[in-house]
Design a protein around this motif. Structure first.
Motif, PDB file in Angstrom:
ATOM      1  N   LYS A  75      29.641 -15.889  -3.747  1.00 34.69           N
ATOM      2  CA  LYS A  75      28.992 -14.628  -3.421  1.00 34.69           C
ATOM      3  C   LYS A  75      30.025 -13.690  -2.811  1.00 34.69           C
ATOM      4  CE  LYS A  75      27.305 -16.949   0.740  1.00 34.69           C
ATOM      5  NZ  LYS A  75      26.131 -17.281   1.556  1.00 34.69           N
ATOM      6  N   ASP A  76      29.616 -12.442  -2.651  1.00 28.68           N
ATOM      7  CA  ASP A  76      30.544 -11.421  -2.172  1.00 28.68           C
ATOM      8  C   ASP A  76      30.612 -11.471  -0.640  1.00 28.68           C
ATOM      9  OD1 ASP A  76      32.259  -9.321  -2.030  1.00 28.68           O
ATOM     10  OD2 ASP A  76      30.732  -7.775  -2.314  1.00 28.68           O
ATOM     11  N   HIS A  77      31.386 -12.420  -0.116  1.00 28.83           N
ATOM     12  CA  HIS A  77      31.464 -12.554   1.337  1.00 28.83           C
ATOM     13  C   HIS A  77      32.887 -12.821   1.830  1.00 28.83           C
ATOM     14  CE1 HIS A  77      31.406 -16.684  -0.078  1.00 28.83           C
ATOM     15  NE2 HIS A  77      31.765 -17.093   1.112  1.00 28.83           N
ATOM     16  N   ILE A  78      33.861 -12.767   0.915  1.00 28.10           N
ATOM     17  CA  ILE A  78      35.259 -12.956   1.291  1.00 28.10           C
ATOM     18  C   ILE A  78      35.969 -11.611   1.127  1.00 28.10           C
ATOM     19  CG2 ILE A  78      37.404 -14.193   0.818  1.00 28.10           C
ATOM     20  CD1 ILE A  78      35.751 -16.465  -0.321  1.00 28.10           C
ATOM     21  N   TYR A  79      36.440 -11.057   2.235  1.00 26.31           N
ATOM     22  CA  TYR A  79      37.040  -9.729   2.233  1.00 26.31           C
ATOM     23  C   TYR A  79      38.546  -9.845   2.453  1.00 26.31           C
ATOM     24  CZ  TYR A  79      32.141  -8.576   2.999  1.00 26.31           C
ATOM     25  OH  TYR A  79      30.772  -8.492   2.893  1.00 26.31           O
ATOM     26  N   THR A  80      39.314  -9.122   1.656  1.00 26.50           N
ATOM     27  CA  THR A  80      40.772  -9.198   1.726  1.00 26.50           C
ATOM     28  C   THR A  80      41.370  -7.833   2.044  1.00 26.50           C
ATOM     29  OG1 THR A  80      40.992  -8.802  -0.664  1.00 26.50           O
ATOM     30  CG2 THR A  80      40.838 -11.102   0.072  1.00 26.50           C
ATOM     31  N   PHE A  81      42.389  -7.842   2.899  1.00 27.99           N
ATOM     32  CA  PHE A  81      43.138  -6.635   3.249  1.00 27.99           C
ATOM     33  C   PHE A  81      44.611  -6.959   3.027  1.00 27.99           C
ATOM     34  CE2 PHE A  81      39.290  -6.908   5.741  1.00 27.99           C
ATOM     35  CZ  PHE A  81      38.713  -5.658   5.589  1.00 27.99           C
ATOM     36  N   MET A  82      45.240  -6.278   2.066  1.00 29.52           N
ATOM     37  CA  MET A  82      46.586  -6.643   1.639  1.00 29.52           C
ATOM     38  C   MET A  82      47.520  -5.441   1.650  1.00 29.52           C
ATOM     39  SD  MET A  82      45.407  -8.995  -1.622  1.00 29.52           S
ATOM     40  CE  MET A  82      44.277  -7.694  -2.193  1.00 29.52           C
ATOM     41  N   TYR A  83      48.768  -5.688   1.998  1.00 31.88           N
ATOM     42  CA  TYR A  83      49.776  -4.650   1.868  1.00 31.88           C
ATOM     43  C   TYR A  83      50.230  -4.598   0.411  1.00 31.88           C
ATOM     44  CZ  TYR A  83      52.240  -8.983   3.098  1.00 31.88           C
ATOM     45  OH  TYR A  83      52.639 -10.292   3.180  1.00 31.88           O
ATOM     46  N   PRO A  84      50.862  -3.502  -0.024  1.00 29.11           N
ATOM     47  CA  PRO A  84      51.333  -3.396  -1.414  1.00 29.11           C
ATOM     48  C   PRO A  84      52.367  -4.472  -1.728  1.00 29.11           C
ATOM     49  CG  PRO A  84      51.341  -1.243  -0.353  1.00 29.11           C
ATOM     50  CD  PRO A  84      51.095  -2.249   0.732  1.00 29.11           C
ATOM     51  N   ALA A  85      52.362  -4.947  -2.958  1.00 33.26           N
ATOM     52  CA  ALA A  85      53.285  -6.009  -3.367  1.00 33.26           C
ATOM     53  C   ALA A  85      54.743  -5.599  -3.200  1.00 33.26           C
ATOM     54  CB  ALA A  85      53.013  -6.394  -4.822  1.00 33.26           C
ATOM     55  N   GLU A  86      55.039  -4.317  -3.353  1.00 31.90           N
ATOM     56  CA  GLU A  86      56.425  -3.866  -3.228  1.00 31.90           C
ATOM     57  C   GLU A  86      56.954  -3.987  -1.802  1.00 31.90           C
ATOM     58  OE1 GLU A  86      53.707  -0.184  -3.745  1.00 31.90           O
ATOM     59  OE2 GLU A  86      54.001  -2.169  -4.665  1.00 31.90           O
ATOM     60  N   ASN A  87      56.079  -4.182  -0.828  1.00 31.13           N
ATOM     61  CA  ASN A  87      56.544  -4.380   0.549  1.00 31.13           C
ATOM     62  C   ASN A  87      57.235  -5.725   0.734  1.00 31.13           C
ATOM     63  OD1 ASN A  87      55.255  -1.971   0.950  1.00 31.13           O
ATOM     64  ND2 ASN A  87      54.031  -2.643   2.701  1.00 31.13           N
ATOM     65  N   GLU A  88      57.001  -6.657  -0.185  1.00 32.46           N
ATOM     66  CA  GLU A  88      57.617  -7.980  -0.106  1.00 32.46           C
ATOM     67  C   GLU A  88      59.031  -7.902  -0.676  1.00 32.46           C
ATOM     68  OE1 GLU A  88      55.041 -10.724  -2.057  1.00 32.46           O
ATOM     69  OE2 GLU A  88      53.313 -10.226  -0.815  1.00 32.46           O
ATOM     70  N   ASP A  89      59.930  -7.384   0.134  1.00 35.93           N
ATOM     71  CA  ASP A  89      61.309  -7.142  -0.289  1.00 35.93           C
ATOM     72  C   ASP A  89      62.217  -8.210   0.319  1.00 35.93           C
ATOM     73  OD1 ASP A  89      63.726  -6.178  -1.102  1.00 35.93           O
ATOM     74  OD2 ASP A  89      63.661  -4.328   0.088  1.00 35.93           O
ATOM     75  N   PHE A  90      62.707  -9.122  -0.522  1.00 37.75           N
ATOM     76  CA  PHE A  90      63.557 -10.198  -0.028  1.00 37.75           C
ATOM     77  C   PHE A  90      64.953  -9.697   0.331  1.00 37.75           C
ATOM     78  CE2 PHE A  90      60.276 -12.471  -2.329  1.00 37.75           C
ATOM     79  CZ  PHE A  90      60.022 -13.537  -1.484  1.00 37.75           C
ATOM     80  N   ALA A  91      65.253  -8.464   0.000  1.00 31.36           N
ATOM     81  CA  ALA A  91      66.539  -7.892   0.372  1.00 31.36           C
ATOM     82  C   ALA A  91      66.428  -7.044   1.634  1.00 31.36           C
ATOM     83  CB  ALA A  91      67.078  -7.033  -0.782  1.00 31.36           C
ATOM     84  N   ALA A  92      65.244  -7.011   2.232  1.00 31.72           N
ATOM     85  CA  ALA A  92      65.041  -6.193   3.421  1.00 31.72           C
ATOM     86  C   ALA A  92      65.846  -6.747   4.595  1.00 31.72           C
ATOM     87  CB  ALA A  92      63.565  -6.142   3.783  1.00 31.72           C
ATOM     88  N   GLU A  93      66.263  -5.854   5.467  1.00 28.54           N
ATOM     89  CA  GLU A  93      67.041  -6.265   6.631  1.00 28.54           C
ATOM     90  C   GLU A  93      66.199  -7.111   7.579  1.00 28.54           C
ATOM     91  OE1 GLU A  93      69.522  -4.224  10.335  1.00 28.54           O
ATOM     92  OE2 GLU A  93      68.988  -3.033   8.572  1.00 28.54           O
ATOM     93  N   ASP A  94      64.923  -6.762   7.710  1.00 33.84           N
ATOM     94  CA  ASP A  94      64.025  -7.526   8.581  1.00 33.84           C
ATOM     95  C   ASP A  94      62.618  -7.469   8.001  1.00 33.84           C
ATOM     96  OD1 ASP A  94      62.757  -8.876  10.572  1.00 33.84           O
ATOM     97  OD2 ASP A  94      62.905  -7.269  12.059  1.00 33.84           O
ATOM     98  N   ALA A  95      62.093  -8.633   7.596  1.00 35.48           N
ATOM     99  CA  ALA A  95      60.773  -8.690   6.960  1.00 35.48           C
ATOM    100  C   ALA A  95      59.649  -8.963   7.946  1.00 35.48           C
ATOM    101  CB  ALA A  95      60.778  -9.765   5.872  1.00 35.48           C
ATOM    102  N   SER A  96      59.946  -8.995   9.232  1.00 36.65           N
ATOM    103  CA  SER A  96      58.894  -9.255  10.218  1.00 36.65           C
ATOM    104  C   SER A  96      57.830  -8.159  10.219  1.00 36.65           C
ATOM    105  CB  SER A  96      59.493  -9.396  11.621  1.00 36.65           C
ATOM    106  OG  SER A  96      60.098  -8.182  12.043  1.00 36.65           O
ATOM    107  N   LYS A  97      58.158  -7.018   9.618  1.00 43.17           N
ATOM    108  CA  LYS A  97      57.189  -5.911   9.541  1.00 43.17           C
ATOM    109  C   LYS A  97      55.956  -6.331   8.737  1.00 43.17           C
ATOM    110  CE  LYS A  97      59.565  -3.915   5.517  1.00 43.17           C
ATOM    111  NZ  LYS A  97      60.280  -2.734   4.976  1.00 43.17           N
ATOM    112  N   LEU A  98      56.111  -7.301   7.824  1.00 49.92           N
ATOM    113  CA  LEU A  98      54.952  -7.803   7.079  1.00 49.92           C
ATOM    114  C   LEU A  98      53.949  -8.456   8.022  1.00 49.92           C
ATOM    115  CD1 LEU A  98      56.743  -9.445   4.005  1.00 49.92           C
ATOM    116  CD2 LEU A  98      55.664  -7.191   4.113  1.00 49.92           C
TER     117      LEU A  98
END
Length: 370
Positions: A151-174
């Protein structure tokens, strides 16, 4: 000679087929009758923190000054929680790890054909059995538990996929984004009567998926300054979020908290195989229904690999009674319900097996199921 080659080829084809029949056949079955404990549970809600890619030793080990890297979680361990080292399973990837944590089984191997990104077969989960689940985190993880829900009872809040940058200087912002959005959600509920009524229900789950550690581990290695600093950021954010939850529910002592990881990481920033650095993950649980910390004068640790740590091996289908803080009656009822649920699975699986093969080969199974 031709006959010999034909027989040899047939035998090899059978062996080749057996690989897929044994290892690429889903172990999941459907149609079991749900079993529940008749007694009221000690917790009305669960807050689940999963620090993606966090190694157990990095969390538990003291820094060069003898101070804990996660001061709040260390305080929970010493004063009011249960803790240990949980063991994940190959392949040590994010999707299989989360499926094991939340759905209670090791990932269907056929998921590899879809890059561990999609559900090859529908499965049940803690989220699906909840009244409501609110989750924040990566678009790679959250949708697989909402897809196919009853049923419709699981709600998701997600950041954009492009925020997952493995070349980022610091990914703790996720991870900072996850905590910020979860806090905004709770604060907004005070001005939303519909949401507030949902949050006051029983059997609700808050799931915070923290991908920053995994991303920083890949980019900078798990012993790097960025990775360890990310541990401290997550620890401080958990302290703040727990305080917010307790204030929101007026310290009703009906909230259970679990902090763990889906897999670890090697020294060179990879995972997927079965090295102890990849399979050993931290587990900290506290709150309603969880056994509290107990001070002892001395402990013996036969495990030379992790001498100085408490080992808790969590085996699927086995109820970890040592973690429960409740009456003997509640524990007994929980064990009985757990056993009935396992029996239901065997019954359905037995019927499926009987339908595929000759019944006279499984006489003992038929007798057991009558």
């Amino acid at each position: 000679m031709l006959q010999f080659v034909a027989v040899g080829l047939a035998v090899h084809l059978v062996f080749f087929y057996s690989i897929f029949d044994i290892y690429f056949t889903s172990p999941l079955v459907h149609g079991m009758t749900p079993q529940r404990t008749p007694l009221s549970p000690p917790a009305k809600r669960l807050v689940l923190f999963v620090a993606d890619g966090l190694r157990a030793d990095v969390l538990y080990r003291l820094d060069e000054n003898g101070s804990p890297r996660a001061s709040y979680l260390r305080k929970v361990i010493e004063e009011k929680g249960s803790w240990g080292v949980s063991h994940t399973h190959v392949p040590t990837e994010s999707r299989p790890g989360h499926v094991a944590l939340i759905a209670g089984f090791y990932e269907d191997v056929s998921a590899v054909a879809k890059g561990w990104k999609d559900n090859p077969i529908e499965f049940d989960s803690v989220f699906n059995e909840s009244k409501y689940t609110w989750s924040w985190g990566s678009p790679d993880i959250l949708p697989m538990f909402a897809k196919g829900a009853s049923k419709d009872h699981i709600y998701t809040f997600m950041y954009p996929a492009e925020n997952e940058d493995f070349a980022a200087e610091d990914a703790s912002k996720l991870d900072t984004w996850v905590f910020d959005e979860a806090k905004k959600f709770l604060i907004s509920a005070k001005n939303n009567d519909t949401l507030l009524s949902q949050l006051l229900e029983e059997k609700i789950v808050f799931f915070l998926h923290l991908l920053g550690l995994d991303t920083n581990g890949h980019a900078h290695r798990p012993m790097s300054r960025e990775y360890i600093e990310n541990v401290k950021i997550v620890d401080a954010a958990i302290r703040e979020f727990v305080s917010l939850i307790e204030n929101f529910y007026e310290n009703d002592e009906k909230t259970a908290y679990v902090f763990t990881s889906d897999h670890g990481m090697t020294d060179w920033g990879t995972h997927g195989a079965g090295h102890p650095s990849e399979t050993m993950t931290p587990l900290v649980a506290w709150g309603a229904g969880v056994q509290q910390a107990q001070q002892v004068a001395r402990q013996n640790f036969p495990d030379n690999l992790l001498q100085g740590m408490l080992h808790m091996f969590l085996i699927i289908l086995v109820l970890p009674l040592e973690l429960l803080n409740n009456t003997d009656l509640f524990k007994a009822e929980s064990m009985y319900s757990n056993a009935l649920q396992i029996l239901e699975q065997y019954k359905v699986d037995g019927k499926i097996t009987l339908s595929k093969f000759f019944p006279f080969l499984f006489t003992s199974l038929i007798i057991m199921y009558i």
